[in-house]
Design a protein around this motif. Structure first.
Motif, PDB file in Angstrom:
ATOM      1  N   PHE A 440      57.707  11.636 -19.372  1.00 42.15           N
ATOM      2  CA  PHE A 440      56.401  11.113 -19.745  1.00 42.15           C
ATOM      3  C   PHE A 440      56.540   9.744 -20.412  1.00 42.15           C
ATOM      4  O   PHE A 440      55.732   8.849 -20.172  1.00 42.15           O
ATOM      5  CB  PHE A 440      55.690  12.086 -20.688  1.00 42.15           C
ATOM      6  CG  PHE A 440      55.347  13.401 -20.047  1.00 42.15           C
ATOM      7  CD1 PHE A 440      54.521  13.467 -18.940  1.00 42.15           C
ATOM      8  CD2 PHE A 440      55.875  14.584 -20.542  1.00 42.15           C
ATOM      9  CE1 PHE A 440      54.206  14.677 -18.356  1.00 42.15           C
ATOM     10  CE2 PHE A 440      55.577  15.797 -19.962  1.00 42.15           C
ATOM     11  CZ  PHE A 440      54.745  15.836 -18.861  1.00 42.15           C
ATOM     12  N   VAL A 441      57.549   9.595 -21.264  1.00 42.14           N
ATOM     13  CA  VAL A 441      57.767   8.308 -21.922  1.00 42.14           C
ATOM     14  C   VAL A 441      58.057   7.219 -20.894  1.00 42.14           C
ATOM     15  O   VAL A 441      57.585   6.083 -21.017  1.00 42.14           O
ATOM     16  CB  VAL A 441      58.919   8.424 -22.942  1.00 42.14           C
ATOM     17  CG1 VAL A 441      59.235   7.058 -23.548  1.00 42.14           C
ATOM     18  CG2 VAL A 441      58.566   9.415 -24.040  1.00 42.14           C
ATOM     19  N   ALA A 442      58.810   7.566 -19.850  1.00 43.12           N
ATOM     20  CA  ALA A 442      59.175   6.585 -18.834  1.00 43.12           C
ATOM     21  C   ALA A 442      57.956   6.085 -18.065  1.00 43.12           C
ATOM     22  O   ALA A 442      57.997   5.011 -17.452  1.00 43.12           O
ATOM     23  CB  ALA A 442      60.189   7.184 -17.864  1.00 43.12           C
ATOM     24  N   MET A 443      56.869   6.837 -18.074  1.00 43.81           N
ATOM     25  CA  MET A 443      55.677   6.463 -17.321  1.00 43.81           C
ATOM     26  C   MET A 443      54.718   5.567 -18.110  1.00 43.81           C
ATOM     27  O   MET A 443      53.662   5.206 -17.606  1.00 43.81           O
ATOM     28  CB  MET A 443      54.938   7.730 -16.878  1.00 43.81           C
ATOM     29  CG  MET A 443      55.655   8.528 -15.807  1.00 43.81           C
ATOM     30  SD  MET A 443      55.853   7.631 -14.240  1.00 43.81           S
ATOM     31  CE  MET A 443      57.596   7.179 -14.353  1.00 43.81           C
ATOM     32  N   ILE A 444      55.081   5.230 -19.353  1.00 47.96           N
ATOM     33  CA  ILE A 444      54.225   4.338 -20.139  1.00 47.96           C
ATOM     34  C   ILE A 444      54.123   2.995 -19.420  1.00 47.96           C
ATOM     35  O   ILE A 444      55.128   2.335 -19.135  1.00 47.96           O
ATOM     36  CB  ILE A 444      54.786   4.154 -21.557  1.00 47.96           C
ATOM     37  CG1 ILE A 444      54.685   5.469 -22.350  1.00 47.96           C
ATOM     38  CG2 ILE A 444      54.039   3.045 -22.293  1.00 47.96           C
ATOM     39  CD1 ILE A 444      55.282   5.393 -23.727  1.00 47.96           C
ATOM     40  N   GLY A 445      52.886   2.598 -19.125  1.00 56.38           N
ATOM     41  CA  GLY A 445      52.658   1.348 -18.422  1.00 56.38           C
ATOM     42  C   GLY A 445      52.863   1.450 -16.932  1.00 56.38           C
ATOM     43  O   GLY A 445      52.731   0.452 -16.220  1.00 56.38           O
ATOM     44  N   VAL A 446      53.161   2.654 -16.411  1.00 56.13           N
ATOM     45  CA  VAL A 446      53.448   2.808 -14.981  1.00 56.13           C
ATOM     46  C   VAL A 446      52.473   3.769 -14.326  1.00 56.13           C
ATOM     47  O   VAL A 446      51.853   3.453 -13.314  1.00 56.13           O
ATOM     48  CB  VAL A 446      54.903   3.307 -14.769  1.00 56.13           C
ATOM     49  CG1 VAL A 446      55.165   3.526 -13.277  1.00 56.13           C
ATOM     50  CG2 VAL A 446      55.899   2.321 -15.359  1.00 56.13           C
ATOM     51  N   ASP A 447      52.351   4.974 -14.892  1.00 55.48           N
ATOM     52  CA  ASP A 447      51.568   6.034 -14.264  1.00 55.48           C
ATOM     53  C   ASP A 447      50.463   6.472 -15.224  1.00 55.48           C
ATOM     54  O   ASP A 447      50.741   6.965 -16.321  1.00 55.48           O
ATOM     55  CB  ASP A 447      52.470   7.221 -13.907  1.00 55.48           C
ATOM     56  CG  ASP A 447      51.701   8.350 -13.250  1.00 55.48           C
ATOM     57  OD1 ASP A 447      51.300   8.170 -12.092  1.00 55.48           O
ATOM     58  OD2 ASP A 447      51.496   9.382 -13.904  1.00 55.48           O
ATOM     59  N   ALA A 448      49.206   6.300 -14.806  1.00 57.60           N
ATOM     60  CA  ALA A 448      48.068   6.595 -15.694  1.00 57.60           C
ATOM     61  C   ALA A 448      47.943   8.080 -15.981  1.00 57.60           C
ATOM     62  O   ALA A 448      47.638   8.485 -17.096  1.00 57.60           O
ATOM     63  CB  ALA A 448      46.770   6.074 -15.061  1.00 57.60           C
ATOM     64  N   LEU A 449      48.197   8.930 -14.965  1.00 54.98           N
ATOM     65  CA  LEU A 449      48.048  10.373 -15.166  1.00 54.98           C
ATOM     66  C   LEU A 449      49.058  10.878 -16.194  1.00 54.98           C
ATOM     67  O   LEU A 449      48.703  11.618 -17.124  1.00 54.98           O
ATOM     68  CB  LEU A 449      48.242  11.115 -13.839  1.00 54.98           C
ATOM     69  CG  LEU A 449      48.253  12.647 -13.924  1.00 54.98           C
ATOM     70  CD1 LEU A 449      46.955  13.155 -14.529  1.00 54.98           C
ATOM     71  CD2 LEU A 449      48.479  13.243 -12.540  1.00 54.98           C
ATOM     72  N   SER A 450      50.333  10.489 -16.037  1.00 64.28           N
ATOM     73  CA  SER A 450      51.338  10.907 -17.004  1.00 64.28           C
ATOM     74  C   SER A 450      51.013  10.382 -18.390  1.00 64.28           C
ATOM     75  O   SER A 450      51.285  11.043 -19.397  1.00 64.28           O
ATOM     76  CB  SER A 450      52.727  10.423 -16.565  1.00 64.28           C
ATOM     77  OG  SER A 450      53.106  11.037 -15.354  1.00 64.28           O
TER      78      SER A 450
END
Length: 528
Positions: A440-450
């Motif tokens: 989830f942390v890796a999706m910061i700024g990448v994936d809105a759903l996560s």
């Protein structure tokens, strides 16, 4: 190595028998694993659907109490009661809007005040509940509507469909889940459909609420059983293949004796080859080291450092993880205790545990021995629950966690949000911290759903009064986002990589202004 070969002329039963013997353990093992997976999936599907029913019932309890609280106001002029409608929205987290109607006409709304819209009681299941696919304000966006009436007047309260979607996605991230109200149903796509939800291909289950007119349909896709077989049993599948091949080949030629993984782990344990590596955890605000997670590394005499994912799963499967953790805790205490002055009071030390540790009370003695190495209050021991095996809330486990808390040992849920039982653990056990999984942390700024899921977890921890630790922080953008959301602790390569005891202590000394470690360092540390 193939388990069968082309039959050649002149082969006798003595030639074919070894291959048949080799096939038997593989076939039997696959049959048993498929049976076990099917059984586990059915139990998991039923438990997940039950949790969704319970969660939606709590949402509807809020809607019901709001509607019945406003029911006496139905029929009063809108100018007199609209503040009361808005007050109910403010006080109830799940309630999106409240409304009053009389003579089948909605005449007052918390959103717009005076209003004029037809209310058709036939659209509500049992006259009380309606799953809408949107309204004039948010067309195409699902809403769950509760209707309370008395005679020709009544009150209506609504909840945003995002609350239902959060329940479906968080409680059963891997399940096929739908909520059905009357002739309308909604799945994880957030779209309201007409008719009957499709039946899941595997472990299908339907649970109906006994208090409200809705049902939850659960289960898994057709590929789920194969995925679990490949992902949860790689070591066992490999072992079955090895046993089959060895059983057949032993009838034809002599082979070198293969080293048993269990025996090799036992040898490594007796040789004290499992070493603690420390990854610092920083606090919010000043990003000072507030603690460290202790990670197990295997210093193999021939292979060097062995990755934990190559031996930890087998150690858990074989039951050796308890003894290995006990040795790791003792090694950690002996490494840090002589330098306790470098640690701030309440310095967190995190140790991973699994379901195997919760089957008896021996973990209490291990934690007590660990803490006795340090001055009182110097170290705060935190046990991190992993979900590779399900921890059942047995009387022994509940007694264990209660006595651990009495001892001052804290409990954290590791990789929160990825396992099937995280929310169930929150309900069954007294937990102090949530550790957000690095995915989830890796999706910061990448994936809105996560990112929405991450925000929900942070909000959930705040409502439950739990501390929160974010794992896998690798960029400044991730660090700053987590800091803005008041995450208590962060951990990841941005701050420090896992390091052996000697390097960890030297880094602590440097941060404390100590030029170097004492020369009489114990041998446990100097081995690094």
């Amino acid at each position: 190595m193939p388990l069968t070969t082309r039959r050649r002329a002149g082969w006798s039963w003595r030639t074919l028998l070894p291959w048949a013997i080799g096939v038997v353990p593989v076939a039997c093992g696959l049959a048993v694993m498929n049976w076990q997976i099917d059984r586990d999936l059915r139990a998991s599907s039923h438990a997940t659907a039950a949790q969704v029913v319970e969660h939606v019932e709590r949402i509807l309890d809020s809607l019901s109490s709001t509607a019945h609280a406003l029911l006496p106001l139905a029929g009063s002029p809108c100018t007199q009661v609209k503040l009361a409608l808005r007050g109910q929205v403010t006080r109830n987290a799940f309630v999106r809007s409240t409304n009053l109607f009389q003579h089948n006409t909605l005449y007052c709304s918390s959103l717009f005040g005076e209003f004029d819209e037809v209310v058709d009681a036939s659209e509500y299941t049992n006259g009380t509940l309606w799953l809408m696919d949107g309204n004039s304000v948010t067309p195409g966006h699902p809403l769950l509507v509760y209707r309370a009436s008395e005679g020709d007047h009544g009150a209506i309260s609504t909840v945003d469909g995002d609350h239902l979607l959060t329940a479906l996605r968080l409680i059963g991230p891997d399940d096929t889940l739908q909520i059905r109200v009357g002739n309308d149903w909604m799945g994880k796509d957030g779209i309201v459909h007409k008719g009957v939800p499709p039946t899941a291909a595997t472990a299908a289950v339907t649970l109906s609420s006994t208090r409200y007119p809705f049902s939850v349909y659960g289960g898994y896709g057709a590929e789920k059983q194969g995925q679990l077989l490949r992902s949860h049993y790689p070591a066992l599948l490999s072992l079955l293949m090895v046993l089959g091949v060895l059983a057949g080949a032993a009838c034809h030629w002599q082979i070198r004796r293969a080293t048993s993984p269990r025996a090799e782990l036992q040898r490594a344990l007796e040789a004290d080859e499992f070493l603690p590596y420390f990854q610092p955890v920083v606090r919010k605000g000043d990003y000072r080291w507030a603690g460290a997670e202790v990670l197990m590394r295997w210093n193999h005499p021939r292979e060097g450092l062995v990755r934990p994912d190559l031996f930890i799963p087998y150690a858990e499967h074989s039951g050796q993880i308890v003894a290995m953790t006990r040795a790791l805790m003792l090694h950690t205490a002996q490494s840090l205790a002589p330098y306790a002055a470098l640690l701030e009071d309440g310095f967190h030390i995190g140790i991973n545990i699994t379901a195997d540790h919760c089957r008896d009370l021996s973990l209490l003695d291990d934690c007590r021995t660990f803490l006795q190495h340090f001055p009182p209050g110097r170290v705060a021991l935190t046990l991190e629950l992993t979900e590779r095996k399900l921890i059942e809330a047995t009387p022994v486990a509940l007694e264990l966690f209660e006595k651990l808390h009495d001892m001052g040992v804290m409990i954290a849920l590791d990789d929160f949000g990825t396992g099937q039982s995280s929310l169930n653990y929150l309900r069954q056990f007294k937990v102090d911290y949530l550790k957000i999984d690095q995915s989830f942390v890796a999706m910061i700024g990448v994936d809105a759903l996560s990112l929405h899921i991450l925000d929900t977890i942070i909000e959930l921890s705040g409502k439950l009064g739990l501390g929160i630790v974010a794992e896998g922080v690798e960029t400044e953008a991730q660090r700053d986002y987590l800091a803005q959301h008041a995450v208590d602790f962060q951990q990841g390569y941005l701050f420090a990589r896992p390091m052996p005891a000697e390097a960890f202590l030297e880094a602590l000394a440097a941060r404390s202004g100590v030029s170097r470690l004492p020369q009489d360092a114990p041998p446990e540390i100097m081995r690094g």
